[in-house]
Design an enzyme around this catalytic site. Structure first.
Site, PDB file in Angstrom:
ATOM      1  N   HIS A  58      -7.328   9.642  -2.111  1.00 50.28           N
ATOM      2  CA  HIS A  58      -6.666   9.523  -0.804  1.00 50.28           C
ATOM      3  C   HIS A  58      -7.474  10.144   0.339  1.00 50.28           C
ATOM      4  CE1 HIS A  58      -2.370   9.338   1.091  1.00 50.28           C
ATOM      5  NE2 HIS A  58      -3.284   9.001   1.962  1.00 50.28           N
ATOM      6  N   TYR A  66       3.401   9.608  -0.462  1.00 47.05           N
ATOM      7  CA  TYR A  66       4.458   8.933   0.298  1.00 47.05           C
ATOM      8  C   TYR A  66       5.817   9.082  -0.375  1.00 47.05           C
ATOM      9  CZ  TYR A  66       0.502   6.352   2.437  1.00 47.05           C
ATOM     10  OH  TYR A  66      -0.657   5.996   3.064  1.00 47.05           O
ATOM     11  N   ASP A 125       0.836  -1.195   0.000  1.00 44.55           N
ATOM     12  CA  ASP A 125       0.000   0.000   0.000  1.00 44.55           C
ATOM     13  C   ASP A 125       0.875   1.251   0.000  1.00 44.55           C
ATOM     14  OD1 ASP A 125      -2.739   1.308   0.490  1.00 44.55           O
ATOM     15  OD2 ASP A 125      -1.523   2.117   2.122  1.00 44.55           O
ATOM     16  N   LYS A 129      -2.485   6.164  -4.254  1.00 41.88           N
ATOM     17  CA  LYS A 129      -3.575   7.090  -3.947  1.00 41.88           C
ATOM     18  C   LYS A 129      -3.208   8.490  -4.425  1.00 41.88           C
ATOM     19  CE  LYS A 129      -3.549   4.761   0.554  1.00 41.88           C
ATOM     20  NZ  LYS A 129      -2.111   4.467   0.558  1.00 41.88           N
TER      21      LYS A 129
END
Length: 263
Positions: free
Chosen positions: A93, A35, A30, A60
């Site tokens: 997200h 990120y 994930d 996301k």
């Protein structure tokens, strides 16, 4: 979709961590555009020697990138960073961009799915209001809602109204923060861990699985990555599940951002 995922939020050693996760048996990773580790996840997939079809990759798009054209551009950029031809699951997200942009973003992901760039479309941190918005627009309902009730669908923050809505509409619940970001010193959790001769993190992941959620534990420590996956050779008794269920504090139990009430 594998029922146990490996989260890489705030993982600054992503490639070796994902390789350790693959070695431990994880086949679900994930990630997210925010990120900033999609490229490292892609590198780990290629270095692992696993067939791309045997791993399930999520990413996301966060609210600052929302909008129809921006989302389509973002899908192509994510594909380039991963080095993939497709992404297994693409999530909106968060719901912070407002109704108009949320729906435009979601429509863009559906169109990317039609184009074969995305296999499955879902959302993250969506409350019932946001899910109803999709239904009212006449759009296909999301396959997944990733929330802190699931992975943070942990015992202290069970977000039951969202859970009930998702189950009624056959939306899979993924759970981030299933192990409370290490805050596992509650006496009930400790007692159940002692009873089963397991560590508290394994108890919380097992609880999440038995609730029908898809937990996404994260760690950068190799031993912890491995132990978090060692949860298929025991089960929690009904009395254990009840004790953990009774820890629910609703939204007050959240340990992360929890945007489900965003306007």
């Amino acid at each position: 979709m594998p029922l146990l995922g490996f989260g890489v939020y705030q993982n600054y050693n992503t490639r070796p961590s994902v390789l350790t996760a693959f070695a431990a048996g994880y086949r679900h990773v994930d990630s997210a555009q925010a990120y900033k580790n999609e490229a490292e996840v892609g590198e780990a997939v290629r270095e692992s020697g696993l067939d791309r079809r045997d791993v399930f990759i999520t990413t996301k798009c966060i609210s600052k990138t929302h909008g129809y054209e921006g989302t389509l551009k973002g899908v192509d950029e994510s594909l380039a960073r991963f080095g993939f031809d497709y992404i297994d699951l693409f999530l909106v997200h968060d719901p912070f961009s407002g109704t108009e942009k949320r729906l435009a973003t979601y429509q863009a992901l559906l169109d990317a799915q039609k184009a074969g760039k995305v296999k499955t479309v879902g959302v993250s941190n969506y409350g019932v209001k946001h899910l109803e918005e999709i239904r009212d627009a006449g759009l296909q309902m999301p396959a997944v809602n990733q929330i802190e009730a699931c992975s943070i669908l942990h015992p202290l923050c069970q977000q039951r109204p969202i859970v009930n809505y998702c189950r009624a509409h056959e939306i899979v619940l993924q759970a981030y923060c299933p192990i409370l970001r290490g805050k596992m010193d509650h006496p009930v959790i400790q007692a159940i861990a002692k009873k089963h001769e397991r560590d508290p993190a394994q108890i919380l992941i097992r609880w999440s699985l038995q609730k029908g959620f898809v937990p996404l534990p994260k760690s950068t420590t190799p031993n912890r990555i491995k132990s978090n996956a060692e949860i298929h050779d025991f089960s929690l008794a009904s009395e254990d599940m009840t004790l953990l269920d009774n820890l629910d504090m609703g939204k007050a139990g959240a340990i992360s951002w929890n945007p489900v009430d965003a306007p």
